[in-house]
Design an enzyme around this catalytic site. Structure first.
Site, PDB file in Angstrom:
ATOM      1  N   CYS A   1      -9.379  -3.884 -11.870  1.00  0.00           N
ATOM      2  CA  CYS A   1      -8.819  -2.647 -11.300  1.00  0.00           C
ATOM      3  C   CYS A   1      -7.514  -2.876 -10.546  1.00  0.00           C
ATOM      4  O   CYS A   1      -7.076  -2.013  -9.806  1.00  0.00           O
ATOM      5  CB  CYS A   1      -9.842  -1.970 -10.398  1.00  0.00           C
ATOM      6  SG  CYS A   1     -10.334  -2.988  -8.991  1.00  0.00           S
TER       7      CYS A   1
ATOM      8  N   HIS B   1       0.799  -1.228   0.000  1.00  0.00           N
ATOM      9  CA  HIS B   1       0.000   0.000   0.000  1.00  0.00           C
ATOM     10  C   HIS B   1       0.823   1.265   0.000  1.00  0.00           C
ATOM     11  O   HIS B   1       0.394   2.290  -0.498  1.00  0.00           O
ATOM     12  CB  HIS B   1      -1.038  -0.054   1.108  1.00  0.00           C
ATOM     13  CG  HIS B   1      -2.132  -0.992   0.726  1.00  0.00           C
ATOM     14  ND1 HIS B   1      -2.182  -2.286   1.181  1.00  0.00           N
ATOM     15  CD2 HIS B   1      -3.140  -0.859  -0.163  1.00  0.00           C
ATOM     16  CE1 HIS B   1      -3.206  -2.894   0.605  1.00  0.00           C
ATOM     17  NE2 HIS B   1      -3.800  -2.055  -0.212  1.00  0.00           N
TER      18      HIS B   1
ATOM     19  N   ASN C   1      -4.621  -7.697  -7.778  1.00  0.00           N
ATOM     20  CA  ASN C   1      -3.526  -7.700  -6.786  1.00  0.00           C
ATOM     21  C   ASN C   1      -3.780  -8.778  -5.747  1.00  0.00           C
ATOM     22  O   ASN C   1      -2.914  -9.599  -5.445  1.00  0.00           O
ATOM     23  CB  ASN C   1      -3.427  -6.361  -6.069  1.00  0.00           C
ATOM     24  CG  ASN C   1      -3.215  -5.206  -7.012  1.00  0.00           C
ATOM     25  OD1 ASN C   1      -2.773  -5.403  -8.134  1.00  0.00           O
ATOM     26  ND2 ASN C   1      -3.531  -4.003  -6.563  1.00  0.00           N
TER      27      ASN C   1
ATOM     28  N   GLU D   1     -11.704 -10.953  -5.663  1.00  0.00           N
ATOM     29  CA  GLU D   1     -10.312 -10.999  -5.194  1.00  0.00           C
ATOM     30  C   GLU D   1      -9.992 -12.338  -4.563  1.00  0.00           C
ATOM     31  O   GLU D   1      -8.838 -12.653  -4.308  1.00  0.00           O
ATOM     32  CB  GLU D   1     -10.082  -9.905  -4.153  1.00  0.00           C
ATOM     33  CG  GLU D   1     -10.350  -8.518  -4.678  1.00  0.00           C
ATOM     34  CD  GLU D   1     -10.055  -7.452  -3.651  1.00  0.00           C
ATOM     35  OE1 GLU D   1      -8.998  -6.836  -3.740  1.00  0.00           O
ATOM     36  OE2 GLU D   1     -10.892  -7.241  -2.748  1.00  0.00           O
TER      37      GLU D   1
HETATM   38  C1  PEP Z   1      -6.685  -5.467  -5.734  1.00  0.00           C
HETATM   39  O1  PEP Z   1      -6.545  -6.236  -4.789  1.00  0.00           O
HETATM   40  O2  PEP Z   1      -6.382  -5.755  -6.904  1.00  0.00           O
HETATM   41  C2  PEP Z   1      -7.183  -4.099  -5.500  1.00  0.00           C
HETATM   42  C3  PEP Z   1      -7.432  -3.305  -6.513  1.00  0.00           C
HETATM   43  O3  PEP Z   1      -7.341  -3.706  -4.207  1.00  0.00           O
HETATM   44  P1  PEP Z   1      -6.147  -3.254  -3.252  1.00  0.00           P
HETATM   45  O4  PEP Z   1      -4.911  -3.178  -4.083  1.00  0.00           O
HETATM   46  O5  PEP Z   1      -6.519  -1.944  -2.660  1.00  0.00           O
HETATM   47  O6  PEP Z   1      -6.120  -4.348  -2.243  1.00  0.00           O
HETATM   48 MG    MG Z   2      -7.526  -5.815  -2.882  1.00  0.00          MG
END
Ligand code: PEP
Ligand code: MG
Length: 754
Positions: free
Chosen positions: A680, A367, A632, A609
């Site tokens: 995304c 993050h 991700n 996810e």
């Molecule tokens: C993901 O997990 O791909 C996502 C977009 O969320 P984050 O990266 O905020 O966990």
């Molecule tokens: Mg995520």
């Protein structure tokens, strides 16, 4: 011969200080030094060996060996007893040196008659600068105090050598040891952009000015006072209602508290003071010893603990020197250097105040990297060793795209980086020219390009980048940067500002995605063994419905009269989604009953996810208004790799046949259910990955705003049908990664990837 007396080391250090203060050449002073050490330690020989280019240890000064050997005798690392001391970075104490297998006979030194040998490394910052030895004719083992005394002298000597107080360190002709030598790091580019500026250490190293003490009683008292102050500040941290530490944060600080009572640590520092060091030098000495031990053992767990003890030692030094308590003014060209940093720490620096960021520990989807991208701060991760090497104010050049960092670079490198920066600006201008052109492939397939955002300062980029909307607004970032939980009115105002700045373009608000590496500084959190598999995201929302309902209440109010798009993170099963949706519906109903202004329409999507949800596409599509793949997290679970652990985060490529096959199946199922699907995760912003995703049938991608231009350029140069045919065929292969094949294909077809 009697071992060195208790006042021996103190006397030695006093003499050392006097010698250092004397005028004369470095050689004269070194010569004096060895003769004083030999006499105080009642040794027939005392010698100093220093490292030179090619990892050779050269005899620099000696009392007792043949003077003509000085600057002539050179040993390789590991060669002879001296080389052995340097290699192990540990003291070697032998009563019968010539019979030791490491002994290497050098006739020019005339050392035949000496039986006993004591050698200690000259170490600073975990690096061996040389070796200090004493020898005696009679066979005997040197006493513990003598070893300690010699080690203390060696430590001061290391500091003196490093600071160039004794002689110009450049004379050593050992480029590796020069503290000001240029260094290059080939690490990992995590956020593109070029920065040329000056180092600001996120946690600055405290500089110890005074090494040798006049009175150990005073130093012991200073250490005790500083320990008292340190304990008090740790207690204050734990008690502070303002910080309200919880979970892992609290545990770390509690461990700190335990460390401050660690009798072994305290005793080692007191012993070091008793040898004649100042309290701060004693703290450093003990810390250096520990670092060396840890490096030798190479145990990652111990290394972690050593990081903690390093932090604690640094705090203790601050208590001793009264340094660094106040926040430093940042220079206008600050490039932050740190071992690791949390997303909130970075946001604290505010946008525009730093030019770049270099971390030793950070992975692409961690993050802090996401926040860096959102702040537009060029970021390089995995730059191992940079925090030890960098000093505040050092010139530094960073390329966040290719992951290159130059510390104290020569002027040509600075010029090259300036040129690179100009070239990037030119590229940005090229993308700006296509900003208002549609993202359509050569064969007429339209792609919706959305941007990811999380803070208000991301919003102007919606128009600057030409994105079609915000495909993922990470609402938790706003919660993570404050000192307290934002109140309902503040949340409403914030979301309203976001919607207002988006104008007609849609914004998808992801509800709080907390847990994993995203923790609120003010909330109580239980420590978990596997936080990314733990109490996160929608799981928290369902267990603490008030949190979600409050947020939804604010969002409903902010979107009054328009369309509210919500996205639920980390959905594992349809029932979970339905339960969360029911909570949202209750809020909608509440607003209706209270006659509060409401959105015309509320759309609720699910993030895909967790792999389990991929098997429930038709069902989730019936419950959810849309689905967005969070690649991700999805690939973190598909490949069982911790996305925040740089050691494994890049081990598998999203362009792996299994990953692409999974995406292909998700796209198929979604199409069969006539559901709306997007992606995304970070991969959407990489041109080659995005090309493959479009080939697999994705039509909506959400990414960093700075990636919109390059992705659009790529889209406008590709033929979707051709790419699709090629990618689908590749899915059947068994390669580790399809990247090379896809790149070759793109090159052949003239698809623009830059
Ligand atoms: C993901 O997990 O791909 C996502 C977009 O969320 P984050 O990266 O905020 O966990
Ligand atoms: Mg995520």
């Amino acid at each position: 011969m009697a071992p060195v007396s208790a006042r021996g080391p103190r006397l030695l250090l006093r003499r050392l200080r006097e010698i250092m203060a004397e005028p004369g050449s470095a050689q004269t002073r070194l010569n004096k030094l060895v003769s004083v050490i030999a006499s105080i330690m009642v040794a027939e020989v005392c010698s100093i060996y220093l490292r030179r280019a090619g990892n050779l240890l050269e005899l620099f000064a000696t009392e007792g060996l043949n003077p003509s050997a000085v600057h002539n005798t050179r040993l390789k690392q590991g060669e002879g007893l001296v080389g052995w001391v340097a290699e192990t970075a540990d003291a070697v104490n032998l009563s019968d040196a010539p019979s030791d297998p490491h002994f290497s006979y050098r006739p020019e030194t005339g050392e035949d008659p000496y039986k006993s040998f004591l050698g200690v490394p000259i170490v600073r910052g975990g690096q061996v600068f040389g070796v200090l030895t004493v020898q005696n004719k009679t066979a005997r083992q040197y006493a513990e105090e003598e070893v300690e005394a010699l080690q203390t002298v060696a430590m001061v000597l290391a500091e003196v050598v490093a600071q160039g107080n004794l002689f110009d360190i450049a004379e050593l002709d050992e480029p590796e040891l020069r503290p000001d030598r240029p260094l290059a790091f080939h690490a990992e580019g995590l956020c593109e952009g070029v920065a040329v500026g000056r180092v600001v250490l996120h946690e600055p190293r405290v500089r110890v000015e005074r090494m040798i003490a006049d009175n150990p009683v005073i130093e012991l008292k200073r250490l005790d006072d500083a320990i008292g102050g340190l304990r008090l500040s740790v207690d204050r941290m734990l008690d502070s209602s303002e910080l309200d530490l919880t979970g892992e944060g609290r545990e770390v600080i509690e461990t700190y508290r335990l460390f401050t009572y660690d009798q072994g640590w305290l005793a080692r520092m007191r012993d070091a003071i008793n040898t004649g060091l100042t309290a701060e030098a004693a703290v450093e000495r003990v810390q250096d010893d520990m670092r060396l031990r840890v490096n030798r053992l190479g145990d990652p767990l111990l290394r972690e603990r050593a990081h903690d003890l390093d932090d604690l030692a640094r705090r203790l030094l601050r208590h001793l020197t009264g340094d660094g308590e106040h926040e430093e003014e940042l220079p206008p060209d600050a490039v932050l250097v740190a071992r690791a940093m949390g997303p909130a720490d970075l946001v604290d620096y505010r946008r525009g105040r730093i030019l770049g960021l270099v971390l030793e520990e950070a992975a692409s989807t961690s993050h802090v990297a996401i926040v860096a991208r959102s702040m537009g701060v060029p970021l390089v991760g995995s730059a191992e060793g940079i925090t030890d090497a960098a000093r505040a104010g050092d010139p530094i050049a960073v390329d966040g795209e290719i992951g290159e960092v130059h510390l104290r670079p020569p002027s040509e490198i600075i010029l090259a980086f300036e040129a690179r920066r100009a070239m990037r600006a030119h590229r940005v201008a090229r993308f700006a020219r296509i900003r208002d052109l549609p993202a359509v492939t050569k064969d007429g397939v339209h792609i919706r390009l959305m941007m990811n955002a999380g803070l208000l300062f991301d919003m102007p980029q919606l128009h600057e980048s030409g994105a079609d909307g915000v495909g993922l607004f990470r609402t938790e970032l706003q919660f993570m940067i404050g000192e307290t939980m934002p109140r309902l009115a503040d949340q409403t105002a914030f979301y309203k500002q976001v919607l207002d700045s988006a104008g007609e373009k849609p914004v998808v608000f992801r509800t709080l995605d907390l847990g994993g590496d995203k923790v609120l500084p003010y909330a109580r959190w239980e420590r978990e063994e596997n936080p990314s598999l733990g109490w996160r995201a929608i799981r928290i929302a369902l267990d603490r419905p008030a949190l979600l309902r409050y947020q939804v209440r604010a969002l409903l109010a902010a979107a009054a009269g328009g369309t509210l798009r919500l996205l639920l993170p980390l959905v594992s099963e349809v029932a979970e989604f339905n339960a969360a949706r029911a909570l949202i519906d209750r809020e909608v109903e509440r607003a209706r009953l209270l006659s509060h202004p409401q959105p015309r329409q509320v759309l609720v999507g699910a993030m895909l996810e967790v792999p389990a949800l991929a098997f429930m596409l038709p069902q989730i599509m019936r419950s959810a208004d849309f689905v967005s793949i969070g690649s991700n997290d999805l690939f973190q679970f598909v490949f069982a790799v911790d996305r925040t652990n740089p050691r494994v985060a890049r081990r598998y490529d999203p362009l792996n046949p299994a990953a692409l096959t999974l995406i292909r199946q998700i796209v198929h199922s979604a199409a069969e259910a006539s559901g709306e699907l997007s992606l995304c995760g970070e991969m959407a912003g990489h041109p080659l990955d995005a090309m493959a995703l479009i080939g697999l049938g994705l039509r909506t991608l959400s990414m960093q705003p700075s990636h919109i231009g390059p992705i659009k350029m790529m889209i406008r140069s590709m033929n979707a049908a051709e790419v699709s045919e090629f990618v689908v065929k590749l899915c059947g292969r068994t390669d580790h990664s399809l990247r090379t094949r896809l790149s070759a294909f793109a090159a052949e077809r003239g698809i623009v990837l830059k």
